[in-house]
Enzyme design. Structure first.
Site, PDB file in Angstrom:
ATOM      1  N   CYS A  43       0.823  -1.220   0.000  1.00 30.05           N
ATOM      2  CA  CYS A  43       0.000   0.000   0.000  1.00 30.05           C
ATOM      3  C   CYS A  43       0.851   1.261   0.000  1.00 30.05           C
ATOM      4  O   CYS A  43       2.028   1.233   0.335  1.00 30.05           O
ATOM      5  CB  CYS A  43      -0.857   0.050   1.267  1.00 30.05           C
ATOM      6  SG  CYS A  43      -2.218  -1.107   1.254  1.00 30.05           S
ATOM      7  N   CYS A  47      -3.122   4.908   2.434  1.00 33.38           N
ATOM      8  CA  CYS A  47      -4.211   3.970   2.142  1.00 33.38           C
ATOM      9  C   CYS A  47      -5.232   3.937   3.286  1.00 33.38           C
ATOM     10  O   CYS A  47      -4.878   3.953   4.465  1.00 33.38           O
ATOM     11  CB  CYS A  47      -3.688   2.571   1.889  1.00 33.38           C
ATOM     12  SG  CYS A  47      -5.016   1.430   1.434  1.00 33.38           S
ATOM     13  N   CYS A  74      -2.297  -3.085  -3.726  1.00 32.34           N
ATOM     14  CA  CYS A  74      -3.599  -2.985  -3.070  1.00 32.34           C
ATOM     15  C   CYS A  74      -4.612  -2.426  -4.070  1.00 32.34           C
ATOM     16  O   CYS A  74      -4.296  -1.515  -4.833  1.00 32.34           O
ATOM     17  CB  CYS A  74      -3.464  -2.053  -1.870  1.00 32.34           C
ATOM     18  SG  CYS A  74      -5.001  -1.396  -1.239  1.00 32.34           S
ATOM     19  N   CYS A  77      -5.714   1.536  -2.783  1.00 32.10           N
ATOM     20  CA  CYS A  77      -4.877   2.736  -2.966  1.00 32.10           C
ATOM     21  C   CYS A  77      -4.045   2.681  -4.241  1.00 32.10           C
ATOM     22  O   CYS A  77      -3.354   3.639  -4.562  1.00 32.10           O
ATOM     23  CB  CYS A  77      -3.993   2.955  -1.747  1.00 32.10           C
ATOM     24  SG  CYS A  77      -2.787   1.643  -1.496  1.00 32.10           S
TER      25      CYS A  77
HETATM   26 ZN   LIG Z   1      -3.894   0.145   0.043  1.00 34.23          ZN
END
Ligand SMILES: [Zn+2]
Length: 357
Positions: A43, A47, A74, A77
């Site tokens: 991330c 995030c 992810c 994000c």
């Molecule tokens: Zn994330």
């Protein structure tokens, strides 16, 4: 917890980056990425996902490093894509084009669908990037179309039809809201508007950015902030000038970013006020690409008034939108820089920067 896990958790907790993860600090985005062992994803610091347990976290400098270590980006994000601010700027620029090209201003729902965001989120993102709501942007764009027509055609009725209004009655009803005044008083040069402004710093010195409801109406550069404020007052003597709020600062930041790097372009509506002749000159200036220069004589020829060289120089000096209307790209016939409303040294600096690309 094994001894090794415990040591790892300790190392993470004492890492300064951990605080950025806990606070989801957007300022840390791009500086590092973190992975979560239990989910297998990595991330950005900002995030919105649940804060992981420190023993499961590792830090990486780049997305590539995280992926090499076996982690997936992810989905929330999107750390493998350009920073959110860049994605948002591009998205909003696309939406602005959509609004501009539509017969009838698209609804917030339609725009949200294009953006694949909730209407709430879209509204916020749009406003953060442009300083205005999508609805205000659409109104400003339509008003600009009408004003351009009023200036070019000199006929109120033609302008109304060109802008897509089907009856004079409706236009007059809306004109106050759109133009801030009735069409006839606009044509006679009346101007009673609310102008928000703020003064900041850029590499060229102090910079004043002002915007009416219709768009950015002044970008002034100088040494002394007080003189810039007075200059604004002189240029818009009938307007109510008010200091910009925190939201306005974001618009200022965009303009400053543009002044520092003109090639990037400025995806904000401009509110350009001037006589028909000045408008012609300024339009010609806006067609000079960054990195090149033309002479006053050439501009006079381009606008079809080859003898009006002095008047062209006058229009350049009257320009209120530094860099956005690039009067710094106009030079003497022999290539000398000649004057610049905001100081010849600044003109030199701007041209050198643009020549480097
Ligand atoms: Zn994330």
């Amino acid at each position: 917890m094994s001894k090794q896990t415990e040591t790892h958790a300790h190392a993470v907790l004492s890492d300064t980056r951990w605080a950025s993860v806990v606070t989801r600090d957007p300022k840390a985005d791009g500086l590092f990425y973190y992975s979560v062992k239990t989910t297998g994803v990595y991330c950005r610091p900002s995030c919105g996902a649940r804060t992981p347990h420190p023993e499961n976290v590792s830090f990486f400098l780049t997305p590539t490093e995280a992926e090499r270590a076996g982690f997936r980006p992810c989905k929330r994000c999107k750390p493998d894509q350009p920073p959110l601010s860049v994605q948002h700027a591009k998205l909003v620029a696309d939406l602005c084009r959509q609004i501009e090209s539509a017969e009838v201003p698209p609804s917030l729902e339609t725009l949200a669908q294009t953006a694949q965001m909730s209407t709430y989120h879209l509204h916020r993102v749009f406003k953060a990037v442009t300083g205005v709501t999508p609805r205000a942007y659409a109104a400003a764009h339509r008003a600009k179309k009408i004003r351009d027509e009023l200036i070019q055609r000199g006929s109120v009725t033609d302008a109304i039809y060109e802008a897509g209004y089907n009856s004079n009655g409706r236009f007059y009803e809306e004109s106050n809201r759109l133009l801030g005044m009735t069409p006839t008083s606009f044509r006679t040069g009346g101007l009673k508007a609310i102008i928000r402004f703020a003064i900041g710093q850029c590499s060229l010195g102090a910079i004043l950015v002002a915007a009416s409801e219709r768009g950015v109406c002044a970008i002034l550069i100088g040494d002394d902030p007080d003189i810039l404020a007075r200059d604004l007052q002189d240029r818009f003597p009938k307007a109510d000038l008010i200091g910009g709020d925190a939201e306005f600062e974001q618009l200022v930041a965009k303009v400053v970013g543009f002044v520092e790097m003109p090639k990037r372009g400025l995806d904000l509506p401009l509110d350009i006020c001037g006589t028909a002749f000045q408008q012609r000159v300024w339009q010609a200036l806006r067609e000079i690409p960054a990195g090149s220069t033309v002479s006053y004589t050439e501009i006079a020829q381009r606008i079809g008034s080859p003898k009006a060289v002095r008047a062209v120089a006058g229009a350049c000096a009257a320009n209120a939108l530094a860099v956005a209307i690039p009067c710094h790209r106009v030079v003497r016939n022999n290539g000398d820089l000649s004057g610049y409303r905001w100081g010849v040294e600044r003109k030199r600096a701007l041209l050198e920067r643009e020549a480097k690309g």
